[in-house]
Structures are given as C-alpha cells and as structure tokens.
Design an enzyme around this catalytic site. Structure first.
Site, PDB file in Angstrom:
ATOM      1  N   SER A  43       5.814  -0.160  10.103  1.00  0.00           N
ATOM      2  CA  SER A  43       4.625  -0.200   9.715  1.00  0.00           C
ATOM      3  C   SER A  43       4.572   1.231   8.979  1.00  0.00           C
ATOM      4  O   SER A  43       5.238   2.142   9.748  1.00  0.00           O
ATOM      5  CB  SER A  43       3.708  -0.455  10.688  1.00  0.00           C
ATOM      6  OG  SER A  43       2.279   0.054  10.251  1.00  0.00           O
ATOM      7  N   SER A  44       3.976   1.467   7.993  1.00  0.00           N
ATOM      8  CA  SER A  44       3.733   2.730   7.464  1.00  0.00           C
ATOM      9  C   SER A  44       2.727   3.507   8.418  1.00  0.00           C
ATOM     10  O   SER A  44       2.934   4.805   8.490  1.00  0.00           O
ATOM     11  CB  SER A  44       2.778   2.788   6.071  1.00  0.00           C
ATOM     12  OG  SER A  44       3.578   1.768   5.225  1.00  0.00           O
ATOM     13  N   ARG A  45       1.981   3.006   9.111  1.00  0.00           N
ATOM     14  CA  ARG A  45       1.161   3.678  10.336  1.00  0.00           C
ATOM     15  C   ARG A  45       2.057   4.100  11.259  1.00  0.00           C
ATOM     16  O   ARG A  45       1.604   5.135  12.150  1.00  0.00           O
ATOM     17  CB  ARG A  45       0.130   2.706  10.832  1.00  0.00           C
ATOM     18  CG  ARG A  45      -1.237   2.372   9.752  1.00  0.00           C
ATOM     19  CD  ARG A  45      -1.971   1.936  10.424  1.00  0.00           C
ATOM     20  NE  ARG A  45      -3.511   1.772   9.538  1.00  0.00           N
ATOM     21  CZ  ARG A  45      -3.725   0.456   8.793  1.00  0.00           C
ATOM     22  NH1 ARG A  45      -2.952  -0.486   8.682  1.00  0.00           N
ATOM     23  NH2 ARG A  45      -4.662   0.634   8.100  1.00  0.00           N
ATOM     24  N   HIS A  75       9.254  -3.328   3.705  1.00  0.00           N
ATOM     25  CA  HIS A  75       9.103  -3.554   1.997  1.00  0.00           C
ATOM     26  C   HIS A  75      10.276  -3.876   1.409  1.00  0.00           C
ATOM     27  O   HIS A  75      10.311  -4.610   0.686  1.00  0.00           O
ATOM     28  CB  HIS A  75       8.198  -2.266   1.763  1.00  0.00           C
ATOM     29  CG  HIS A  75       6.903  -2.098   2.302  1.00  0.00           C
ATOM     30  ND1 HIS A  75       6.830  -0.808   2.864  1.00  0.00           N
ATOM     31  CD2 HIS A  75       5.878  -2.406   2.315  1.00  0.00           C
ATOM     32  CE1 HIS A  75       5.670  -0.524   3.273  1.00  0.00           C
ATOM     33  NE2 HIS A  75       4.962  -1.804   2.881  1.00  0.00           N
ATOM     34  N   LEU A  99       6.687   3.199   1.347  1.00  0.00           N
ATOM     35  CA  LEU A  99       7.602   2.161   1.522  1.00  0.00           C
ATOM     36  C   LEU A  99       8.475   2.364   2.868  1.00  0.00           C
ATOM     37  O   LEU A  99       9.104   3.551   2.866  1.00  0.00           O
ATOM     38  CB  LEU A  99       8.364   1.750   0.373  1.00  0.00           C
ATOM     39  CG  LEU A  99       7.335   1.595  -0.866  1.00  0.00           C
ATOM     40  CD1 LEU A  99       8.357   0.972  -1.996  1.00  0.00           C
ATOM     41  CD2 LEU A  99       6.341   0.149  -0.573  1.00  0.00           C
ATOM     42  N   GLU A 111      11.989  -0.037   5.258  1.00  0.00           N
ATOM     43  CA  GLU A 111      12.620  -1.151   5.193  1.00  0.00           C
ATOM     44  C   GLU A 111      12.001  -2.383   5.321  1.00  0.00           C
ATOM     45  O   GLU A 111      12.728  -3.412   4.645  1.00  0.00           O
ATOM     46  CB  GLU A 111      13.641  -1.020   6.566  1.00  0.00           C
ATOM     47  CG  GLU A 111      14.836  -0.071   6.085  1.00  0.00           C
ATOM     48  CD  GLU A 111      15.832  -0.378   5.103  1.00  0.00           C
ATOM     49  OE1 GLU A 111      16.136  -1.581   5.062  1.00  0.00           O
ATOM     50  OE2 GLU A 111      16.173   0.415   4.416  1.00  0.00           O
ATOM     51  N   GLN A 133     -10.545  -2.691   1.588  1.00  0.00           N
ATOM     52  CA  GLN A 133     -10.131  -3.506   2.896  1.00  0.00           C
ATOM     53  C   GLN A 133     -10.193  -2.714   4.058  1.00  0.00           C
ATOM     54  O   GLN A 133      -9.746  -3.146   5.304  1.00  0.00           O
ATOM     55  CB  GLN A 133      -8.773  -4.224   2.657  1.00  0.00           C
ATOM     56  CG  GLN A 133      -7.701  -3.063   2.646  1.00  0.00           C
ATOM     57  CD  GLN A 133      -6.218  -3.585   2.046  1.00  0.00           C
ATOM     58  OE1 GLN A 133      -6.297  -3.992   1.046  1.00  0.00           O
ATOM     59  NE2 GLN A 133      -5.238  -3.815   2.917  1.00  0.00           N
ATOM     60  N   ASP A 168       2.301  -9.297   8.879  1.00  0.00           N
ATOM     61  CA  ASP A 168       1.078  -9.566   8.793  1.00  0.00           C
ATOM     62  C   ASP A 168       0.440 -11.168   8.719  1.00  0.00           C
ATOM     63  O   ASP A 168       0.348 -11.537   7.767  1.00  0.00           O
ATOM     64  CB  ASP A 168       0.333  -8.702   7.703  1.00  0.00           C
ATOM     65  CG  ASP A 168       0.717  -7.269   7.690  1.00  0.00           C
ATOM     66  OD1 ASP A 168      -0.090  -6.700   8.496  1.00  0.00           O
ATOM     67  OD2 ASP A 168       1.697  -6.907   7.052  1.00  0.00           O
ATOM     68  N   MET A 208       0.870  -1.140  -0.053  1.00  0.00           N
ATOM     69  CA  MET A 208      -0.188   0.100   0.036  1.00  0.00           C
ATOM     70  C   MET A 208       0.769   1.056  -0.051  1.00  0.00           C
ATOM     71  O   MET A 208       0.375   2.347   0.078  1.00  0.00           O
ATOM     72  CB  MET A 208      -0.851   0.017   1.376  1.00  0.00           C
ATOM     73  CG  MET A 208      -2.064  -1.046   1.086  1.00  0.00           C
ATOM     74  SD  MET A 208      -3.503  -0.946   1.895  1.00  0.00           S
ATOM     75  CE  MET A 208      -2.767  -0.808   3.610  1.00  0.00           C
TER      76      MET A 208
HETATM   77  P1  AMP Z   1       1.445  -2.866   3.373  1.00  0.00           P
HETATM   78  O1  AMP Z   1       2.135  -1.776   2.448  1.00  0.00           O
HETATM   79  O2  AMP Z   1       1.439  -2.564   5.015  1.00  0.00           O
HETATM   80  O3  AMP Z   1       0.262  -3.513   2.796  1.00  0.00           O
HETATM   81  O4  AMP Z   1       2.466  -4.310   3.556  1.00  0.00           O
HETATM   82  C1  AMP Z   1       2.913  -4.645   2.189  1.00  0.00           C
HETATM   83  C2  AMP Z   1       3.685  -5.941   2.368  1.00  0.00           C
HETATM   84  O5  AMP Z   1       4.960  -5.740   3.320  1.00  0.00           O
HETATM   85  C3  AMP Z   1       3.080  -7.046   3.402  1.00  0.00           C
HETATM   86  O6  AMP Z   1       3.172  -8.348   2.751  1.00  0.00           O
HETATM   87  C4  AMP Z   1       3.468  -6.775   4.746  1.00  0.00           C
HETATM   88  O7  AMP Z   1       3.312  -7.888   5.380  1.00  0.00           O
HETATM   89  C5  AMP Z   1       4.895  -6.564   4.378  1.00  0.00           C
HETATM   90  N1  AMP Z   1       5.455  -5.686   5.608  1.00  0.00           N
HETATM   91  C6  AMP Z   1       4.925  -4.588   6.243  1.00  0.00           C
HETATM   92  N2  AMP Z   1       5.509  -4.234   7.347  1.00  0.00           N
HETATM   93  C7  AMP Z   1       6.725  -5.278   7.133  1.00  0.00           C
HETATM   94  C8  AMP Z   1       7.559  -5.290   8.378  1.00  0.00           C
HETATM   95  N3  AMP Z   1       7.825  -4.484   9.348  1.00  0.00           N
HETATM   96  N4  AMP Z   1       8.609  -6.399   7.968  1.00  0.00           N
HETATM   97  C9  AMP Z   1       8.381  -7.231   6.965  1.00  0.00           C
HETATM   98  N5  AMP Z   1       7.255  -7.139   5.968  1.00  0.00           N
HETATM   99  C10 AMP Z   1       6.530  -6.171   6.308  1.00  0.00           C
END
Ligand code: AMP
Length: 281
Positions: A184-186, A36, A32, A34, A60, A149, A29
C-alpha cells in the site's frame, strides 16, 4: 508514453485511441508500487492501449484524514509507467476535475455505508464519483481494480451495473511483501516498529483460514481468531473484522460458504491498513 493533464484534451483523443484497439484503464492515487504494477501487467495482456491515472481525489478523504500527507511522487510514477509500457498517463488537476467544486455525486446505496463506509463517511461517494468521471473522460473497455480494496471492487461493480456502464471490470490479486503485508502507498508512512507489527494482519487472516480448514466454520469464531492475533501487537488497533458475502458485503451469519470474504481494517497509529482474503472452506 504521453503524460496528459487536461480532461477535455483526453476526452477528445480517446476516439483516436479506440482506433488502435481496446482501451484499459488503471485508476490510482500514485506513489506506485508492485501492486499497481501488477495490475498494469495483468491488464496489458487484455488490451491494446493502457491508460493509468494518478489523482489523489480530495472528495474521498474525510476532513481529519490524510489527504495532505498522502505520499506523492509523480517523477517516480512516470518512470515506472514508462518501464511497464503504459501508453498514457493522466494526471489531472482538481481545478479541472471539480471546476466549481463537487456538485453531482454518485452514491451507491447500502454497500457504501458498511465496513469502510461506516468508518469513513462519504468515502465511497467520493470514490464512485471520481471513477465515473474518469470513466467518462477515458471511456475504456476495461477497468483494472485490485482485490486489496475488496469493498471498492464491490461498490464499483454495483455502480457499473446500476448505471449500465459499458465497461468490463478486471480484478488483480493482492500483491504482498515477503512477510505477507499487503502493499500500500501508505506503508511508507509506517515507523519500522509499526511496519514490523503490521505483518500480524496477514498472519491473522491466514490463521483464520487455517482454523476454517480445521473445521471452524462459524464466522464469529473466525473473527475471534483474527482479533486475538492482531491484539497481540500493541501497535495495532482493530477498526473492524468482518466475514461478508462477496456480492453485497452483508455479514455471513451461518457456516462459511465458498467465496466469503474475510476483511479487516487496522490502525497503526494514524495509518489505516486494509486487507482481506477469500475464505476457502
Ligand atoms: P490506490 O492508488 O491505492 O488508489 O490503488 C489503485 C489501484 O491499485 C486500486 O484498484 C487498488 O486496489 C490497487 N492496489 C493497491 N494496492 C494493491 C496491492 N497490494 N495489490 C494489488 N492491487 C493493489
């Protein structure tokens, strides 16, 4: 790196990409970090072409969730993807992904309604639907997902198996800040005080692992260890803590066995933070 946003154009190009070798796909999403980037690095070793999507999928998010305020930074995302050697970045528009609004849904039974699914009705229906759409557009050999996740991985594995999808799922380990907070992006939305408190989440998981190492094999006791640590932080509210079986996320009701997951969801104000570890008895 090529940035593409028309699903039909992408779909018509993938047979060309296939000629270069195997295709790996990293759905994101955006915004980005580390976590990602580590997924990109892991998957790049296994494939010839890397495709990363940036799409904040509205289906979602629940009506009271943070779809509008979800962090977005396409320029930085594209710079990072170039630096990591991503071959194609796919940034579709909702009008192309759901031209007539959402119609057909993918619903992964049972699993989707536990834990995250119990707190976020319809979340995994949205996730499974968008991921299947993206897989049908890109037709990758490998799909990269993050262990961060964990429930998403379990749901999408089940979808792939039930719908006989010809894709291998590769799971990257959780990348953390120095104090243990899962990236996390959040996290960017946390106040400095919430950010500091949030370090307790991983500390709590580690305390539970320690207790298990010291011989506490009862899941209820481990859940209490996590709860007590998180409750020491007034800025955090526990949504759920679960010790669950890795294949179906059913609660573990006997002594912990290898592979059991310890999963938590915590609120810092409005911001939902997830984490998990694989317990080692
Ligand atoms: P998102 O952009 O949050 O939907 O995440 C995209 C992908 O990156 C998903 O498969 C997440 O599980 C993975 N991801 C997000 N945060 C992390 C993290 N801290 N470590 C490893 N993978 C991550």
């Amino acid at each position: 790196m090529l940035v593409l946003n028309d699903p039909q154009a992408v779909q018509s190009q993938t047979s060309q990409w296939k000629k270069q070798g195997s295709i790996a796909f990293v759905p994101t999403m955006g915004s980005l970090h580390e976590g990602h980037l580590s997924l990109i690095r892991t998957i790049k070793q296994r494939a010839d072409v890397v495709v990363l999507s940036v799409y904040v999928n509205p289906t979602q998010f629940g009506p009271s969730e943070d779809f509008d305020s979800y962090p977005r930074d396409l320029t930085q995302d594209s710079d990072l993807c170039i630096a990591e050697g991503v071959d194609y970045m796919f940034t579709p528009e909702t009008s192309d992904i759901y031209p007539k609004g959402p119609g057909t849904w993918v619903e992964v039974a049972d699993l989707s309604h536990r834990l995250e699914g119990a707190s976020r009705a319809g979340h995994f229906r949205g996730v499974a639907t968008i991921v299947l759409k993206l897989l049908n557009i890109i037709r990758p050999d490998l799909l990269a997902l993050g262990q961060k996740d964990a429930q998403q991985v379990v749901v999408l594995r089940r979808m792939a198996r039930d719908l006989m999808l010809d894709v291998e799922i590769v799971v990257g380990s959780t990348i953390r800040e120095d104090d243990g907070l899962a990236l996390s992006s959040r996290n960017a939305k946390l106040t400095p005080e919430q950010r500091q408190a949030a370090a307790a989440i991983f500390q709590a998981l580690e305390l539970a692992q320690q207790a298990l190492g010291d011989g506490t094999t009862d899941p209820v006791a481990l859940i209490s260890v996590v709860q007590e640590r998180i409750e020491q932080e007034p800025l955090l509210q526990v949504d759920y803590i679960s010790v669950a079986k890795p294949d179906d996320l059913e609660p573990v009701d006997g002594p912990i066995e290898q592979g059991a997951l310890l999963l938590v969801a915590v609120f810092a104000g409005e911001i939902r933070l997830l984490d998990n570890i694989v317990l080692v008895p």
